[in-house]
Design a protein around this motif. Structure first.
Motif, mmCIF file in Angstrom:
data_model
loop_
_atom_site.group_PDB
_atom_site.id
_atom_site.type_symbol
_atom_site.label_atom_id
_atom_site.label_comp_id
_atom_site.label_asym_id
_atom_site.label_seq_id
_atom_site.Cartn_x
_atom_site.Cartn_y
_atom_site.Cartn_z
ATOM 1 N N ASN A 32 -3.932 4.937 -6.533
ATOM 2 C CA ASN A 32 -5.306 4.554 -6.189
ATOM 3 C C ASN A 32 -5.745 3.308 -6.952
ATOM 4 N N PHE A 33 -4.852 2.345 -7.018
ATOM 5 C CA PHE A 33 -5.158 1.095 -7.714
ATOM 6 C C PHE A 33 -4.414 -0.040 -7.012
ATOM 7 N N GLU A 34 -4.920 -1.259 -7.181
ATOM 8 C CA GLU A 34 -4.261 -2.418 -6.588
ATOM 9 C C GLU A 34 -2.922 -2.655 -7.289
ATOM 10 N N PRO A 35 -1.923 -3.175 -6.576
ATOM 11 C CA PRO A 35 -1.979 -3.770 -5.237
ATOM 12 C C PRO A 35 -1.772 -2.790 -4.091
ATOM 13 N N TYR A 36 -1.687 -1.472 -4.349
ATOM 14 C CA TYR A 36 -1.625 -0.533 -3.240
ATOM 15 C C TYR A 36 -2.855 -0.728 -2.351
ATOM 16 N N GLY A 37 -2.645 -0.590 -1.064
ATOM 17 C CA GLY A 37 -3.752 -0.705 -0.123
ATOM 18 C C GLY A 37 -4.251 -2.105 0.132
ATOM 19 N N ARG A 38 -3.530 -3.128 -0.333
ATOM 20 C CA ARG A 38 -4.062 -4.486 -0.187
ATOM 21 C C ARG A 38 -4.099 -4.957 1.263
ATOM 22 N N ASP A 39 -3.320 -4.320 2.140
ATOM 23 C CA ASP A 39 -3.390 -4.640 3.565
ATOM 24 C C ASP A 39 -4.149 -3.576 4.351
ATOM 25 N N PHE A 40 -4.724 -2.616 3.652
ATOM 26 C CA PHE A 40 -5.502 -1.568 4.291
ATOM 27 C C PHE A 40 -6.871 -2.131 4.654
ATOM 28 N N GLU A 41 -7.539 -1.493 5.620
ATOM 29 C CA GLU A 41 -8.879 -1.950 6.001
ATOM 30 C C GLU A 41 -9.795 -1.963 4.782
ATOM 31 N N GLY A 42 -10.397 -3.120 4.509
ATOM 32 C CA GLY A 42 -11.255 -3.263 3.344
ATOM 33 C C GLY A 42 -10.489 -3.495 2.064
ATOM 34 N N ASN A 43 -9.145 -3.647 2.171
ATOM 35 C CA ASN A 43 -8.286 -3.868 1.002
ATOM 36 C C ASN A 43 -8.463 -2.777 -0.044
ATOM 37 N N LEU A 44 -8.560 -1.539 0.425
ATOM 38 C CA LEU A 44 -8.829 -0.422 -0.473
ATOM 39 C C LEU A 44 -7.563 0.357 -0.803
ATOM 40 N N PRO A 45 -7.279 0.580 -2.090
ATOM 41 C CA PRO A 45 -6.183 1.491 -2.484
ATOM 42 C C PRO A 45 -6.656 2.924 -2.338
ATOM 43 N N THR A 46 -6.313 3.554 -1.235
ATOM 44 C CA THR A 46 -6.845 4.879 -0.923
ATOM 45 C C THR A 46 -6.097 6.015 -1.613
ATOM 46 N N GLY A 47 -4.906 5.712 -2.111
ATOM 47 C CA GLY A 47 -4.074 6.767 -2.690
ATOM 48 C C GLY A 47 -2.792 6.967 -1.925
ATOM 49 N N GLY A 48 -2.639 6.261 -0.806
ATOM 50 C CA GLY A 48 -1.376 6.275 -0.087
ATOM 51 C C GLY A 48 -0.382 5.342 -0.759
ATOM 52 N N PHE A 49 0.889 5.731 -0.801
ATOM 53 C CA PHE A 49 1.899 4.919 -1.483
ATOM 54 C C PHE A 49 2.415 3.847 -0.523
ATOM 55 N N SER A 50 1.550 2.885 -0.274
ATOM 56 C CA SER A 50 1.849 1.833 0.690
ATOM 57 C C SER A 50 0.883 0.683 0.462
ATOM 58 N N LYS A 51 1.256 -0.493 0.957
ATOM 59 C CA LYS A 51 0.318 -1.621 0.893
ATOM 60 C C LYS A 51 -0.711 -1.535 2.013
ATOM 61 N N GLY A 52 -0.471 -0.608 2.960
ATOM 62 C CA GLY A 52 -1.399 -0.418 4.070
ATOM 63 C C GLY A 52 -1.432 1.031 4.491
ATOM 64 N N ARG A 53 -1.183 1.249 5.778
ATOM 65 C CA ARG A 53 -1.174 2.621 6.282
ATOM 66 C C ARG A 53 0.176 3.290 6.017
ATOM 67 N N ILE A 54 0.202 4.610 6.220
ATOM 68 C CA ILE A 54 1.408 5.407 6.014
ATOM 69 C C ILE A 54 1.824 6.033 7.346
ATOM 70 N N PRO A 55 3.040 6.582 7.460
ATOM 71 C CA PRO A 55 3.554 7.043 8.755
ATOM 72 C C PRO A 55 2.617 7.925 9.594
#
Length: 304
Positions: A32-55
């Protein structure tokens, strides 16, 4: 609700499908910290282990539902959000409770308890008949198993290696998978995807520790993954015969990922031996923060 309605995704497993449940528990295994989620909507680290969405997000979108599946423990969501899909997964978990204990994450059987709690809320919100239809028509996704081998059986301090041969250990965990699926079935699940394990000997961390072989893939681990997937396939065939009305499939990522690893350029990748994290050698989530100078700036060229 007709059977042609979009199919909800109910997700169980480890970091491959955790949408952020680990954010809400006491463990070091978080993202739940950057750079995780940097390609997610709103550039939010949601807690998924990905730079964006997960499967599960892509699967949900493919079924014409919303583009993300929320984490059950995330306090910003409620039953109205979960009615179209929900994730119970916890990064670091496995079939075996000893695996989840290693990093103090949610055991698989506790994920089932959360699912039971979800059922109660769903019935209170929609009523018994509609809730039962939602549960029977939903797609149940399971993705786990790698941690049971790499974080449990093959660690130098493991007490599992003396207790089990590799084949016994595989059959033991396939048995747990069978019991879990049977429990899901008894709670109304009918359409279940059981995820196999990837060529885990090719993970960057395993390559790093394989220095004597030139940091190649650890073929022993890959062979174990193939054998375990074979036992899961046997389980799928068995349960499809034994449980009336179940539609159980094995989703085996092994050969698809191995092809990408063997021919990365064919899929638009350049780096396969190292990860976009911690100089590429130790792709542990909590070491990949934005302040680490070795975390790559552009992840698109990395398989891992």
């Amino acid at each position: 609700m007709s059977s042609r309605s979009p199919k909800k995704s109910l997700v169980f497993g480890d970091s491959s499908v955790d949408a952020g449940n680990n954010n809400q528990i006491s463990t070091i295994l978080k993202s739940n910290f950057e750079p995780y989620g940097r390609d997610f909507e709103g550039n939010l680290p949601t807690g998924g282990f990905s730079k964006g969405r997960i499967p599960p997000d892509f699967i949900s979108e493919a079924f014409g539902i919303k583009p993300t599946v929320p984490a059950y423990l995330d306090p910003i969501y409620n039953i109205t959000d979960f009615a179209s899909g929900v994730c119970f997964a916890s990064a670091g978990t496995g079939y075996n409770n000893a695996t989840s204990d290693f990093l103090s994450v949610i055991p698989l059987w506790e994920e089932l308890r959360y699912y039971e709690d979800y059922q109660k809320k769903l019935r209170a919100y929609f009523g018994e008949e509609k809730a039962n239809e939602i549960l029977s028509e939903a797609r149940y996704l399971m993705s786990l198993g790698t941690n049971d081998f790499l974080e449990n059986y093959y660690t130098f301090f493991s007490d599992r290696s003396p207790e089990f041969t590799v084949e016994e250990y595989q059959r033991f965990h396939a048995g747990i998978a069978g019991k879990f699926i049977t429990e899901l079935y008894s709670h109304g699940a009918r359409k279940i995807s059981l995820g196999g394990v990837p060529p885990m000997g090719c993970l960057p961390l395993e390559r790093t520790t394989n220095l004597l072989s030139g940091s190649d893939c650890v073929e022993e681990y890959n062979d174990v993954a193939k054998d375990f997937n074979g036992k899961l396939l046997e389980l799928v065939v068995k349960l499809n015969k034994e449980l009336p009305g179940i539609k159980l499939v094995l989703s085996n990522p092994y050969y698809i990922l191995l092809e990408i690893i063997d021919k990365p350029s064919s899929f638009g990748f350049e780096n396969v031996e190292v990860a976009c994290c911690v100089a590429g050698m130790l792709e542990m989530g909590y070491m990949c923060d934005q302040f680490n100078p070795f975390t790559c700036a552009i992840a698109d060229k990395y398989v891992f």
